[in-house]
Design a protein around this motif. Structure first.
Motif: not given
Length: 273
Positions: A138-139, A144-154
């Motif tokens: 998960p990325v 930005s580098a600040e977490p926003c609660g959303k991820t994607r698989q890479e």
């Protein structure tokens, strides 16, 4: 006169009966219409079977079956480019979301590939031909580098290993020793400035069965004519002790592997390979 009246009456009645009979006959000749008749001829009241059949097949207002084309699932991002398994590392840059690696594949084509942040720290692989290992992780799907609660698989590079036809290391910057059972290459020796507890030396140790361990981050401490280089990897400590003087034989070099306070391996008898 009395006889004439009945005769006239009989004649009138006969005429009336004939008229009634003809009227009944004309009515019976008209075919009854029913709501179930499919088609009625526009020029007669008779049902025309052929017209009914033709109306069914040739009517200008027909409902034809429409075949819906099969939908093909598509990737909204397009077909992913095959990630190279082998390449020569040209650049590694640490970004906000991941490490960005630029490499040349075996055809000489420049490719940009994502990697974990740990890969960017392994600068010893720059300009080296390596084998790449990927893993889907998960990325952060953020700006930005600040977490926003959303991820994607890479699919990211998680490991790199030198391949057999890599350029030979600079002997002045590396050292290979062996005792017949273990073969060890100490690389990036120039990273040690001479200050104790510093350096970023590499360790590549293989047994005679081809099982290898590769570690980065070795630091050097020299005291009483002996230099000790140590590495840590997955709870194990690898320690190599060598004499400072170049005149001393490599056979004085020892390798010790510990897990905590327990000695797992203590090997000696090393010579230049």
């Amino acid at each position: 006169m009395k006889k004439l009246i009945p005769t006239i009456a009989i004649a009138i009645c006969s005429i009336w009966l004939v008229s009634c009979s003809n009227a009944v006959k004309n009515v019976s000749e008209v075919p009854p219409t029913t709501s179930t008749d499919p088609v009625v001829s526009p020029i007669s009241d008779q049902v025309n079977p052929d017209a009914a059949k033709k109306a069914t097949t040739d009517s200008p207002i027909q409902i034809k079956s429409i075949s819906t084309p099969t939908k093909v699932a598509t990737n909204p991002k397009g077909t992913a480019t095959t990630q190279p398994k082998v390449g020569t590392i040209k650049e590694m840059v640490s970004g906000d979301l991941k490490c960005y690696v630029t490499l040349l594949d075996e055809a000489g084509k420049k490719i940009n590939v994502g990697a974990t942040f740990e890969i960017c720290e392994q600068k010893t692989f720059l300009n080296k031909k390596v084998q790449l290992v990927y893993k889907v992780l998960p990325v952060n799907d953020c700006q930005s580098a600040e977490p926003c609660g959303k991820t994607r698989q890479e699919s990211l590079i998680t490991k790199m290993e030198l391949v057999g036809d890599s350029p030979k290391p600079d002997k002045s910057n590396s050292q290979t020793i062996s005792n017949g059972e273990w073969t060890i290459t100490i690389g990036n020796r120039d990273s040690w400035s001479g200050v104790n507890g510093t350096g970023n030396l590499t360790y590549s140790g293989c047994d005679n069965k081809g099982n290898c361990v590769k570690i980065n981050g070795g630091q050097v401490v020299c005291r009483d004519g002996i230099c000790t280089t140590g590495w840590s990897n997955k709870g194990y400590d690898y320690i190599i002790k060598q004499a400072i003087s170049a005149d001393d034989s490599d056979s004085s070099t020892t390798l010790t592997v510990r897990k905590g306070a327990t000695i797992i391996l203590n090997a000696s008898g090393f010579k230049a390979a």
